[in-house]
Structures are given as C-alpha cells and as structure tokens.
Design a protein around this motif. Sequence first.
Motif, PDB file in Angstrom:
ATOM      1  N   MET A 137      37.187  51.000  42.582  1.00 58.07           N
ATOM      2  CA  MET A 137      37.172  49.830  41.812  1.00 58.07           C
ATOM      3  C   MET A 137      35.643  49.386  41.644  1.00 58.07           C
ATOM      4  O   MET A 137      35.390  48.328  40.804  1.00 58.07           O
ATOM      5  N   GLY A 138      34.773  50.037  42.240  1.00 58.21           N
ATOM      6  CA  GLY A 138      33.362  49.524  41.860  1.00 58.21           C
ATOM      7  C   GLY A 138      33.047  47.989  42.699  1.00 58.21           C
ATOM      8  O   GLY A 138      32.028  47.443  42.404  1.00 58.21           O
ATOM      9  N   VAL A 139      33.801  47.771  43.694  1.00 54.51           N
ATOM     10  CA  VAL A 139      33.552  46.496  44.245  1.00 54.51           C
ATOM     11  C   VAL A 139      33.624  46.514  45.701  1.00 54.51           C
ATOM     12  O   VAL A 139      34.516  47.269  46.220  1.00 54.51           O
ATOM     13  N   ASP A 140      32.803  45.871  46.410  1.00 55.00           N
ATOM     14  CA  ASP A 140      32.809  45.836  47.825  1.00 55.00           C
ATOM     15  C   ASP A 140      34.169  45.253  48.263  1.00 55.00           C
ATOM     16  O   ASP A 140      34.267  43.851  48.217  1.00 55.00           O
ATOM     17  N   GLN A 141      34.958  45.896  48.942  1.00 57.97           N
ATOM     18  CA  GLN A 141      36.292  45.556  49.335  1.00 57.97           C
ATOM     19  C   GLN A 141      36.245  44.276  50.365  1.00 57.97           C
ATOM     20  O   GLN A 141      36.955  43.551  50.652  1.00 57.97           O
ATOM     21  N   TYR A 142      34.983  44.281  51.179  1.00 59.32           N
ATOM     22  CA  TYR A 142      34.830  43.331  52.354  1.00 59.32           C
ATOM     23  C   TYR A 142      34.188  41.946  51.646  1.00 59.32           C
ATOM     24  O   TYR A 142      34.478  41.092  52.461  1.00 59.32           O
ATOM     25  N   GLN A 169      32.457  43.187  37.190  1.00 63.92           N
ATOM     26  CA  GLN A 169      33.163  44.571  37.722  1.00 63.92           C
ATOM     27  C   GLN A 169      34.548  44.290  38.054  1.00 63.92           C
ATOM     28  O   GLN A 169      35.311  45.239  37.630  1.00 63.92           O
ATOM     29  N   ILE A 170      34.896  43.268  38.775  1.00 67.52           N
ATOM     30  CA  ILE A 170      36.101  43.077  39.331  1.00 67.52           C
ATOM     31  C   ILE A 170      36.895  42.735  37.923  1.00 67.52           C
ATOM     32  O   ILE A 170      38.028  43.493  37.692  1.00 67.52           O
ATOM     33  N   ARG A 171      36.673  42.216  36.783  1.00 69.85           N
ATOM     34  CA  ARG A 171      37.316  42.114  35.509  1.00 69.85           C
ATOM     35  C   ARG A 171      37.432  43.498  34.897  1.00 69.85           C
ATOM     36  O   ARG A 171      38.317  43.712  34.356  1.00 69.85           O
ATOM     37  N   ARG A 172      36.446  44.087  34.812  1.00 69.60           N
ATOM     38  CA  ARG A 172      36.544  45.271  34.012  1.00 69.60           C
ATOM     39  C   ARG A 172      37.457  46.434  34.637  1.00 69.60           C
ATOM     40  O   ARG A 172      38.232  46.810  34.120  1.00 69.60           O
ATOM     41  N   HIS A 173      37.223  46.311  36.202  1.00 71.49           N
ATOM     42  CA  HIS A 173      38.417  47.166  36.895  1.00 71.49           C
ATOM     43  C   HIS A 173      39.686  46.891  36.498  1.00 71.49           C
ATOM     44  O   HIS A 173      40.812  47.446  36.257  1.00 71.49           O
ATOM     45  N   LEU A 174      40.065  45.505  36.625  1.00 68.63           N
ATOM     46  CA  LEU A 174      41.615  44.811  36.314  1.00 68.63           C
ATOM     47  C   LEU A 174      41.878  44.924  34.984  1.00 68.63           C
ATOM     48  O   LEU A 174      43.030  45.474  34.853  1.00 68.63           O
ATOM     49  N   GLN A 175      41.141  45.108  34.189  1.00 75.19           N
ATOM     50  CA  GLN A 175      41.266  45.479  32.780  1.00 75.19           C
ATOM     51  C   GLN A 175      41.565  46.927  32.342  1.00 75.19           C
ATOM     52  O   GLN A 175      42.552  47.344  31.739  1.00 75.19           O
ATOM     53  N   GLU A 176      40.923  47.546  33.247  1.00 69.43           N
ATOM     54  CA  GLU A 176      40.983  49.288  32.998  1.00 69.43           C
ATOM     55  C   GLU A 176      42.488  49.574  33.729  1.00 69.43           C
ATOM     56  O   GLU A 176      43.071  50.416  33.151  1.00 69.43           O
ATOM     57  N   ILE A 177      42.927  48.743  35.027  1.00 70.19           N
ATOM     58  CA  ILE A 177      43.991  49.309  35.529  1.00 70.19           C
ATOM     59  C   ILE A 177      45.273  48.415  34.814  1.00 70.19           C
ATOM     60  O   ILE A 177      46.225  49.403  34.663  1.00 70.19           O
ATOM     61  N   THR A 178      45.132  47.621  34.056  1.00 68.78           N
ATOM     62  CA  THR A 178      45.938  47.023  33.115  1.00 68.78           C
ATOM     63  C   THR A 178      46.153  47.893  32.105  1.00 68.78           C
ATOM     64  O   THR A 178      47.529  48.352  31.751  1.00 68.78           O
ATOM     65  N   ALA A 179      45.358  48.686  31.378  1.00 69.19           N
ATOM     66  CA  ALA A 179      45.517  49.760  30.603  1.00 69.19           C
ATOM     67  C   ALA A 179      46.297  50.802  31.095  1.00 69.19           C
ATOM     68  O   ALA A 179      47.102  51.500  30.412  1.00 69.19           O
ATOM     69  N   GLY A 188      36.984  36.546  39.259  1.00 64.48           N
ATOM     70  CA  GLY A 188      37.385  37.484  39.108  1.00 64.48           C
ATOM     71  C   GLY A 188      38.593  37.628  38.079  1.00 64.48           C
ATOM     72  O   GLY A 188      38.532  37.080  36.827  1.00 64.48           O
ATOM     73  N   GLY A 189      39.648  38.059  38.623  1.00 62.50           N
ATOM     74  CA  GLY A 189      40.772  38.036  37.694  1.00 62.50           C
ATOM     75  C   GLY A 189      42.218  38.482  38.319  1.00 62.50           C
ATOM     76  O   GLY A 189      42.129  38.736  39.635  1.00 62.50           O
ATOM     77  N   GLU A 190      43.249  38.542  37.416  1.00 67.62           N
ATOM     78  CA  GLU A 190      44.488  38.899  37.839  1.00 67.62           C
ATOM     79  C   GLU A 190      45.200  39.520  36.824  1.00 67.62           C
ATOM     80  O   GLU A 190      44.932  39.648  35.568  1.00 67.62           O
ATOM     81  N   VAL A 191      46.011  40.444  37.282  1.00 69.95           N
ATOM     82  CA  VAL A 191      47.022  41.063  36.474  1.00 69.95           C
ATOM     83  C   VAL A 191      48.490  40.816  36.702  1.00 69.95           C
ATOM     84  O   VAL A 191      48.832  40.922  38.037  1.00 69.95           O
ATOM     85  N   ARG A 192      49.066  40.307  35.554  1.00 63.78           N
ATOM     86  CA  ARG A 192      50.409  39.795  35.764  1.00 63.78           C
ATOM     87  C   ARG A 192      51.311  40.771  35.574  1.00 63.78           C
ATOM     88  O   ARG A 192      50.939  41.551  34.334  1.00 63.78           O
ATOM     89  N   ILE A 193      52.420  41.144  36.251  1.00 63.63           N
ATOM     90  CA  ILE A 193      53.176  42.338  35.840  1.00 63.63           C
ATOM     91  C   ILE A 193      54.542  41.704  35.686  1.00 63.63           C
ATOM     92  O   ILE A 193      55.214  41.007  36.738  1.00 63.63           O
TER      93      ILE A 193
END
Length: 166
Positions: free
Chosen positions: A45-50, A79-89, A130-135
Amino acid sequence: MRIVSLFFLAGLAFAPLTPTLTAQSDSARSDSAFRALQSRGAVQMGVDQYTSTHHFETLPDGGRIELQRDSVDSADIGQIRRHLQEITAAFERGDFRIPGLVHDQAVPGTAVMAARHDRIRYQFRELPRGGEVRIISSDPEAIAAIHDFLAFQRQDHRTDHAGHRM
C-alpha cells in the motif's frame, strides 16, 4: 529413592510453567504474524499501517473499506488515496492479488468477487485524511462474498467495526 523424589518434586514445581510458556509462544507467534501482515501491507500500500486506521464495514448492498491517516500528513494522505484508487480499478477488473499478497493467503470472498466482478460496482471517495472504497452489488452471492471479504479483513487487521485495533 530420595533423589527420585527430588526430581519428581522439581518436575511438579515447573509443570505449571509449561502452559504459560506455550501461551506466550502462541501470543508471540500471533504478534509476529500481525507484524508481518503490517509489513506486507506497508509494502503493497505504501502506507505505514501503524499510523493509519482501516475500517471494514458490511452494508446490506455490500460494504466499504476506509483507510485514513491518524494525523494530518499530506504525503501519506495522497498515498492512501492513490492506493485506494488503484485497488478500486483492480477490483473492478476482478484482480484481487493485492489482498492476497498483504495477507499472504487466499482471502475469503475474493474468488467469488473475481468471478462476479461484472455484478459489483466500486466507488472511490476522498475522506479528510484518506479515502474509502464503496463496494455495491444487488447480487446475493456477490454480497455474501463481499461480507466474507470484509469480515476477514476486520479479523486479520484486528479492527472492530469502528476501525479501532482490538
């Protein structure tokens, strides 16, 4: 006979420690497994999980994944937003490799979500840190898989419904 009795008594004295040592070993394994999960998450994710909080919420029509920084840090928020956009795609294409890499196993629900990806919608939305992915789906089998996926995420990331670490 006296020597045997001493060894027997010594054995009894240490016997109660065995379950404690085993419990500590289980706890250490669990903690090292969680640290490994956090480390793999940081790489993928490129994000510190802690220093960020996950939230995995099941909803009647699917659910949502939320990831936010615990403090304001514009670089990490980006970075969080980029990651969430990448997993959305990726999820839209039925590609669930990233969750498999983060969790180092096949993640429950993802096989069905991949097979039924054309019956599931994913929507990214920015949040303050950050962001969210709605499923979203109307397909009962896809919704059940989404719920399995989110429940596993909550458990493995050790978060409750509000995103707090348990």
